[in-house]
Write a protein that holds these residues in place. Structure first.
Motif, PDB file in Angstrom:
ATOM      1  N   LEU A 254      -5.512   4.992  14.815  1.00 51.10           N
ATOM      2  CA  LEU A 254      -5.072   4.727  13.441  1.00 51.10           C
ATOM      3  C   LEU A 254      -4.481   3.325  13.319  1.00 51.10           C
ATOM      4  N   ARG A 255      -3.682   2.923  14.298  1.00 45.95           N
ATOM      5  CA  ARG A 255      -3.079   1.587  14.263  1.00 45.95           C
ATOM      6  C   ARG A 255      -4.165   0.510  14.282  1.00 45.95           C
ATOM      7  N   GLU A 256      -5.191   0.720  15.099  1.00 44.53           N
ATOM      8  CA  GLU A 256      -6.288  -0.249  15.157  1.00 44.53           C
ATOM      9  C   GLU A 256      -7.020  -0.326  13.816  1.00 44.53           C
ATOM     10  N   ARG A 257      -7.249   0.831  13.198  1.00 41.36           N
ATOM     11  CA  ARG A 257      -7.905   0.848  11.880  1.00 41.36           C
ATOM     12  C   ARG A 257      -7.103   0.040  10.867  1.00 41.36           C
ATOM     13  N   VAL A 258      -5.794   0.308  10.819  1.00 43.72           N
ATOM     14  CA  VAL A 258      -4.931  -0.330   9.826  1.00 43.72           C
ATOM     15  C   VAL A 258      -4.844  -1.831  10.068  1.00 43.72           C
ATOM     16  N   GLU A 259      -4.674  -2.242  11.318  1.00 48.47           N
ATOM     17  CA  GLU A 259      -4.520  -3.663  11.623  1.00 48.47           C
ATOM     18  C   GLU A 259      -5.806  -4.437  11.366  1.00 48.47           C
TER      19      GLU A 259
ATOM     20  N   PRO B 196      -3.882   9.429  -8.071  1.00 53.50           N
ATOM     21  CA  PRO B 196      -5.289   9.384  -8.493  1.00 53.50           C
ATOM     22  C   PRO B 196      -5.910   7.994  -8.368  1.00 53.50           C
ATOM     23  N   ALA B 197      -5.058   6.956  -8.320  1.00 52.34           N
ATOM     24  CA  ALA B 197      -5.574   5.593  -8.207  1.00 52.34           C
ATOM     25  C   ALA B 197      -6.229   5.325  -6.858  1.00 52.34           C
ATOM     26  N   LEU B 198      -6.146   6.287  -5.931  1.00 54.26           N
ATOM     27  CA  LEU B 198      -6.876   6.144  -4.665  1.00 54.26           C
ATOM     28  C   LEU B 198      -8.372   5.952  -4.907  1.00 54.26           C
ATOM     29  N   ALA B 199      -8.854   6.441  -6.027  1.00 56.37           N
ATOM     30  CA  ALA B 199     -10.281   6.321  -6.356  1.00 56.37           C
ATOM     31  C   ALA B 199     -10.696   4.871  -6.547  1.00 56.37           C
ATOM     32  N   ARG B 200      -9.730   3.950  -6.689  1.00 53.20           N
ATOM     33  CA  ARG B 200     -10.065   2.531  -6.859  1.00 53.20           C
ATOM     34  C   ARG B 200     -10.309   1.818  -5.543  1.00 53.20           C
ATOM     35  N   LEU B 201      -9.978   2.458  -4.417  1.00 54.12           N
ATOM     36  CA  LEU B 201     -10.109   1.800  -3.122  1.00 54.12           C
ATOM     37  C   LEU B 201     -11.579   1.695  -2.717  1.00 54.12           C
ATOM     38  N   ASP B 202     -11.883   0.677  -1.922  1.00 57.70           N
ATOM     39  CA  ASP B 202     -13.239   0.564  -1.383  1.00 57.70           C
ATOM     40  C   ASP B 202     -13.440   1.611  -0.302  1.00 57.70           C
ATOM     41  N   ALA B 203     -14.692   1.760   0.147  1.00 58.66           N
ATOM     42  CA  ALA B 203     -15.039   2.843   1.080  1.00 58.66           C
ATOM     43  C   ALA B 203     -14.285   2.729   2.401  1.00 58.66           C
TER      44      ALA B 203
ATOM     45  N   ARG C  89     -11.282   1.251   3.132  1.00 56.29           N
ATOM     46  CA  ARG C  89      -9.870   1.603   2.985  1.00 56.29           C
ATOM     47  C   ARG C  89      -9.707   3.074   2.636  1.00 56.29           C
ATOM     48  N   GLY C  90     -10.625   3.594   1.842  1.00 58.02           N
ATOM     49  CA  GLY C  90     -10.566   4.999   1.500  1.00 58.02           C
ATOM     50  C   GLY C  90     -10.690   5.889   2.721  1.00 58.02           C
TER      51      GLY C  90
ATOM     52  N   VAL D 239       0.791   0.738   5.307  1.00 58.72           N
ATOM     53  CA  VAL D 239       0.619  -0.094   4.109  1.00 58.72           C
ATOM     54  C   VAL D 239      -0.630  -0.935   4.313  1.00 58.72           C
ATOM     55  N   LEU D 240      -1.590  -0.795   3.392  1.00 55.57           N
ATOM     56  CA  LEU D 240      -2.856  -1.522   3.478  1.00 55.57           C
ATOM     57  C   LEU D 240      -2.998  -2.434   2.272  1.00 55.57           C
ATOM     58  N   PRO D 241      -3.397  -3.686   2.492  1.00 56.07           N
ATOM     59  CA  PRO D 241      -3.673  -4.547   1.325  1.00 56.07           C
ATOM     60  C   PRO D 241      -4.912  -4.072   0.592  1.00 56.07           C
ATOM     61  N   VAL D 242      -4.876  -4.138  -0.713  1.00 58.91           N
ATOM     62  CA  VAL D 242      -6.016  -3.754  -1.533  1.00 58.91           C
ATOM     63  C   VAL D 242      -6.983  -4.915  -1.589  1.00 58.91           C
ATOM     64  N   ALA D 243      -8.250  -4.642  -1.363  1.00 58.29           N
ATOM     65  CA  ALA D 243      -9.254  -5.709  -1.389  1.00 58.29           C
ATOM     66  C   ALA D 243      -9.332  -6.314  -2.776  1.00 58.29           C
ATOM     67  N   SER D 244      -9.393  -7.660  -2.808  1.00 57.65           N
ATOM     68  CA  SER D 244      -9.479  -8.344  -4.099  1.00 57.65           C
ATOM     69  C   SER D 244     -10.898  -8.342  -4.618  1.00 57.65           C
TER      70      SER D 244
END
Length: 350
Positions: free
Chosen positions: A320-325, A250-257, A259-260, A345-350
Motif C-alpha cells: 500500500l505504501r508503494e502504491r501511494v508513494e 460520493p466525490a470518489l467517482a471523480r478520481l481517475d482509475a 487513484r480509484g 493522502v493522495l493528490p488529485v490528478a489535474s
C-alpha cells in the motif's frame, strides 16, 4: 531479448554508475588528447553531469548536449558528439512521438552549423549520428514493451490456471456443503454463506485482474462505481463482525482509475488489518473525503481486545505504501491511542 547489462546500465537506479562510466571515458579522452584547454574540460564535464537528468528529462538533456556542442571548440567535438548520441539513445528508449522529432531537429541544426554548404555530409551525419541512436533506442523501447506484455500474459495465465482453479474449487465445495448439510445453528449457515459470497467475489476479482493483465487499457474498477465498491468493502467487513462507522464521499467517482483502485485497495487492506489484529470487538471509524487537490482516507480503531504490536510490518502495508508513494501521496500507519490509525493522502490528478 536485451542484454542484461544494458537494462541495468540504463535503469533509473543506475545513474551514479552510468556517470562513473562516462567520467572514466571522458578522462580517457583527455589523456589521449595532447593539450585539452580549460574550456574543453568544462564543456565535457558539464555534458557528463547533464546525463544525470536523463531518466527524468531526456529531451532537456538532448537540448543541453546540442547547446554545448554548438559552442564547443574542435578539440571537444568528438566527446560531445558521443555524449549527444547517448542522450538521443536514452530519449528514444524512454519517449516516443514529438520529443524525438524535436531532438532530431535540434541536433540536425547544430550539425548544420559546421559546414552549411556540405549538404551530402549533413545528410550522412544526420543519418549516422542522429538517426542511428534514435533507431536503436526505439528498438530497445519496443523490446522492453514486448517483454512487459509477455510477463503480464504469463502472470495472467498462471493466475487463471492455478489461483482461479483453487478458488473455484473452494467456492464449489462450500456450495455443496450449504446444500448437503442442514445445520440447525443459523450461525454455521451464516458463516458458510459468507465464505461462499467471499469466494465468488474473489473469483470475480481474479478474473478481472487477468483481464487487466492481458489488456492494460481495461480498468479494474470504473470511477463511477468506486463509491459503491468502497461501500461494498465496508459491508463485507461488517459481515465478519467489525463495527464500522463509515463515511464514503460520493466525490470518489471523480478520481481517475489508478487513484480509484488505490483507494479501494487501501479500504480492503486497512479493514482486513483491523479484523486480523484487533478483532471484531474493535470499534472502527472509516472515512473518505475528496477536496479540490487531494483525496484523504482514514481508518481508526480503538484496539479492541487484542491489538497486536507488530500490525504495521506486513507485506500488505508495504504494498500500500508503494502504491501511494508512486502517486505522489503519503501514508501514515501506527499506534493511535489504544488502537491503530491508517491515514493516506493522495493528490488529485489535474
Amino acid at each position: 531479448m536485451l542484454p542484461g547489462w544494458l537494462d541495468q546500465l540504463f535503469d533509473r537506479r543506475a545513474v551514479p554508475l552510468r556517470l562513473l562510466v562516462l567520467v572514466a571515458v571522458a578522462v580517457s579522452y583527455f589523456l589521449v588528447l595532447a593539450s585539452p584547454t580549460a574550456l574543453d574540460v568544462v564543456l565535457v564535464g558539464g555534458a557528463v553531469l547533464a546525463m544525470a537528468a536523463g531518466p527524468r528529462w531526456p529531451l532537456a538533456v538532448v537540448v543541453a548536449q546540442a547547446g554545448l556542442l554548438a559552442v564547443a571548440p574542435d578539440a571537444s567535438h568528438l566527446a560531445l558528439k558521443v555524449l549527444a548520441g547517448i542522450a538521443l539513445f536514452e530519449l528514444a528508449m524512454r519517449r516516443s512521438g514529438w520529443p524525438l522529432a524535436v531532438a532530431a531537429a535540434v541536433m540536425t541544426a547544430v550539425y548544420a552549423l559546421y559546414r552549411p554548404d556540405d549538404v551530402a555530409g549533413l545528410v550522412f551525419r544526420a543519418v549516422m549520428a542522429i538517426g542511428g541512436p534514435i533507431l536503436l533506442g526505439t528498438y530497445v523501447r519496443s523490446v522492453r514493451r514486448l517483454t512487459q506484455v509477455e510477463v503480464r500474459t504469463s502472470v495472467a495465465r498462471e493466475l487463471h490456471d492455478l489461483v482461479a482453479h483453487h478458488v473455484s474449487s473452494i467456492v464449489l465445495r462450500v456450495k455443496v456443503a450449504r446444500q448437503v448439510l442442514a445445520p440447525e445453528d443459523e450461525r454455521v449457515r451464516a458463516v458458510l454463506d459468507d465464505v461462499h459470497e467471499t469466494g465468488v467475489a474473489a473469483l470475480a476479482d481474479l478474473r478481472q485482474l487477468v483481464t487487466v493483465l492481458r489488456d492494460p487499457s481495461q480498468s479494474f474498477v470504473e470511477p463511477d462505481s468506486l463509491p459503491a465498491a468502497v461501500a461494498a468493502a465496508v459491508a463485507r467487513a461488517r459481515k465478519v463482525g467489525l463495527r464500522v462507522d463509515a463515511t464514503v464521499d460520493p466525490a470518489l467517482a471523480r478520481l481517475d482509475a489508478t487513484r480509484g483502485l488505490t483507494v479501494l485497495r487501501l479500504t480492503q487492506e486497512g479493514l482486513a488489518n483491523v479484523a486480523k489484529h484487533a478483532g471484531s470487538s474493535a470499534r472502527t471509524q472509516f472515512s473518505t473525503s475528496v477536496s479540490a487537490d487531494a483525496v484523504r482516507l482514514e481508518i481508526r480503531d480503538d484496539g479492541g481486545d487484542f491489538r497486536m504490536a507488530d500490525s504495521g510490518s506486513g507485506h500488505g502495508l508495504i504494498g500500500l505504501r508503494e502504491r501511494v508513494e508512486m502517486l505522489g501521496g503519503t501514508l501514515e500507519a501506527g499506534a493511535h491511542g489504544q488502537g491503530w490509525r491508517l491515514l493516506a493522502v493522495l493528490p488529485v490528478a489535474s
